[in-house]
Design an enzyme around this catalytic site. Structure first.
Site, PDB file in Angstrom:
ATOM      1  N   ASP A  44       3.455   8.385  -0.170  1.00  0.00           N
ATOM      2  CA  ASP A  44       2.137   9.017  -0.019  1.00  0.00           C
ATOM      3  C   ASP A  44       1.314   8.258   1.032  1.00  0.00           C
ATOM      4  O   ASP A  44       0.189   8.645   1.347  1.00  0.00           O
ATOM      5  CB  ASP A  44       1.401   9.160  -1.358  1.00  0.00           C
ATOM      6  CG  ASP A  44       1.143   7.842  -2.050  1.00  0.00           C
ATOM      7  OD1 ASP A  44       1.605   6.793  -1.556  1.00  0.00           O
ATOM      8  OD2 ASP A  44       0.463   7.852  -3.109  1.00  0.00           O
ATOM      9  N   LYS A 113       8.939   8.535  -7.091  1.00  0.00           N
ATOM     10  CA  LYS A 113       8.347   7.212  -7.313  1.00  0.00           C
ATOM     11  C   LYS A 113       6.939   7.407  -7.840  1.00  0.00           C
ATOM     12  O   LYS A 113       6.223   8.291  -7.368  1.00  0.00           O
ATOM     13  CB  LYS A 113       8.328   6.394  -6.021  1.00  0.00           C
ATOM     14  CG  LYS A 113       7.644   5.033  -6.184  1.00  0.00           C
ATOM     15  CD  LYS A 113       7.920   4.093  -5.024  1.00  0.00           C
ATOM     16  CE  LYS A 113       7.056   4.309  -3.823  1.00  0.00           C
ATOM     17  NZ  LYS A 113       5.608   4.190  -4.059  1.00  0.00           N
ATOM     18  N   GLU A 115       3.383   5.084  -9.529  1.00  0.00           N
ATOM     19  CA  GLU A 115       2.760   3.764  -9.605  1.00  0.00           C
ATOM     20  C   GLU A 115       2.309   3.448 -11.034  1.00  0.00           C
ATOM     21  O   GLU A 115       1.781   4.313 -11.725  1.00  0.00           O
ATOM     22  CB  GLU A 115       1.546   3.717  -8.662  1.00  0.00           C
ATOM     23  CG  GLU A 115       1.923   3.937  -7.202  1.00  0.00           C
ATOM     24  CD  GLU A 115       0.729   3.906  -6.259  1.00  0.00           C
ATOM     25  OE1 GLU A 115      -0.406   3.624  -6.708  1.00  0.00           O
ATOM     26  OE2 GLU A 115       0.933   4.154  -5.063  1.00  0.00           O
ATOM     27  N   GLU A 182       4.876  -4.527  -4.538  1.00  0.00           N
ATOM     28  CA  GLU A 182       4.073  -4.568  -3.306  1.00  0.00           C
ATOM     29  C   GLU A 182       3.012  -5.660  -3.387  1.00  0.00           C
ATOM     30  O   GLU A 182       2.251  -5.746  -4.371  1.00  0.00           O
ATOM     31  CB  GLU A 182       3.400  -3.190  -3.078  1.00  0.00           C
ATOM     32  CG  GLU A 182       2.547  -3.168  -1.818  1.00  0.00           C
ATOM     33  CD  GLU A 182       2.122  -1.777  -1.368  1.00  0.00           C
ATOM     34  OE1 GLU A 182       2.594  -0.777  -1.942  1.00  0.00           O
ATOM     35  OE2 GLU A 182       1.315  -1.695  -0.424  1.00  0.00           O
TER      36      GLU A 182
HETATM   37  O1  KIV Z   1       3.639   5.223   0.155  1.00  0.00           O
HETATM   38  C1  KIV Z   1       4.385   4.331   0.564  1.00  0.00           C
HETATM   39  O2  KIV Z   1       4.822   4.305   1.732  1.00  0.00           O
HETATM   40  C2  KIV Z   1       4.770   3.289  -0.363  1.00  0.00           C
HETATM   41  C3  KIV Z   1       5.379   2.054   0.205  1.00  0.00           C
HETATM   42  C4  KIV Z   1       4.330   1.232   0.843  1.00  0.00           C
HETATM   43  C5  KIV Z   1       6.142   1.299  -0.817  1.00  0.00           C
HETATM   44  O3  KIV Z   1       4.550   3.420  -1.524  1.00  0.00           O
END
Ligand code: KIV
Length: 275
Positions: A44, A113, A115, A182
């Site tokens: 994102d 993915k 968070e 991160e």
């Molecule tokens: O959105 C993204 O590119 C990410 C990376 C920084 C891990 O979550």
């Protein structure tokens, strides 16, 4: 060979490093894929580097589906992981499953993915149960930037470090196949990496992680709004692009482009009949 969640598991077991890069479109995905990168993250971060937002908060499901589908068309071998945007899973387990399903069905992602740690463990469990692999994301989680008060290194106090380790164990327990760390101190990332059976993918978390991820515009010098400390510039494509754009501008204006070799021919007989 096609990369899958099994590739991630086997790499962890064998101590082999995993590579991940972001991509947001077909042409870039093809190049990343052909370079042999294990996984493409449709992050994102597209909110920042593609759409020009200050943060990732405004990115929508439609944005993610649109870009994920383009990347999936270009990625033959790499595992395509698509970010779940802000508020597409935090609201409920039901929302999480429905939206993860859309990213896989419409965005053709191979995994999603999201968070967060313990607080999203129920979502991870339900999404994995629905047949969708989940990569977790801990440490500096950009969707929570307003809670953190900025882009700050996470896990530096004893309490924060303990919480990060607990969160990592919780997402593994919930069924995540990998976890992105991160902006976490390298020694803490090492501890997390040693405590887990699933691979850790670091970004600003030192080289002890099982793999690494970067935003491709950062590592190619194509994004100048801000450059985090953890970025290495592998090439200065931004300057190359700017020079090429300026050369094109000059060539158009001085009439040297297009040349004879770029023209299409037509028979003189046809042209004569037009006068
Ligand atoms: O959105 C993204 O590119 C990410 C990376 C920084 C891990 O979550």
């Amino acid at each position: 060979m096609k990369n899958t969640v099994l590739t991630f598991q086997q790499a962890k077991e064998k101590g082999e490093k995993l590579s991940m890069l972001t991509a947001y479109d077909y042409s870039t995905a093809k190049l990343v894929d052909e370079a042999g990168i294990n996984s493409i993250l449709v992050g994102d971060s597209l909110g920042n580097v593609i759409l020009g937002y200050e943060d990732t908060i405004s990115v929508t499901m439609e944005d993610m589906i649109h870009h994920s589908a383009a990347v999936a068309r270009g990625a033959k071998e790499a595992l395509v992981v698509c970010d779940m945007p802000f508020m597409s899973y935090q609201t409920s387990v039901y929302d999480g499953v429905v939206n993860a399903g859309r990213l896989m069905k419409e965005g053709r992602a191979g995994a999603v993915k999201l968070e967060g740690g313990q607080e999203v463990a129920p979502q991870i469990k339900a999404i994995v149960s629905a047949g969708i692999p989940v990569c977790a994301h801990l440490g500096l989680t950009p969707q929570s930037i307003n809670v953190f008060g900025g882009h700050k290194v996470q896990g530096k106090t004893e309490a924060a470090a303990k919480k990060l380790i607990e969160d990592a164990k919780a997402v593994e327990e919930a069924g995540a196949f990998a976890v992105v760390l991160e902006c976490v101190p390298a020694k803490l990332a090492q501890l997390v990496t040693q405590s887990l059976h699933i691979p850790t993918i670091g970004i600003g978390a030192g080289n002890v992680c099982d793999g690494q991820v970067l935003v491709y515009q950062d590592m190619l010098g194509m994004f100048s709004d801000f450059t985090p400390k953890f970025v290495r510039r592998f090439a200065d494509i931004g300057s190359v692009m700017k020079e090429a754009f300026a050369a094109y501008d000059r060539a158009v204006k001085d009439g040297s482009f297009p040349g004879k070799e770029h023209e299409y021919a037509i028979s003189d007989d046809v042209i004569e009949k037009l006068y």
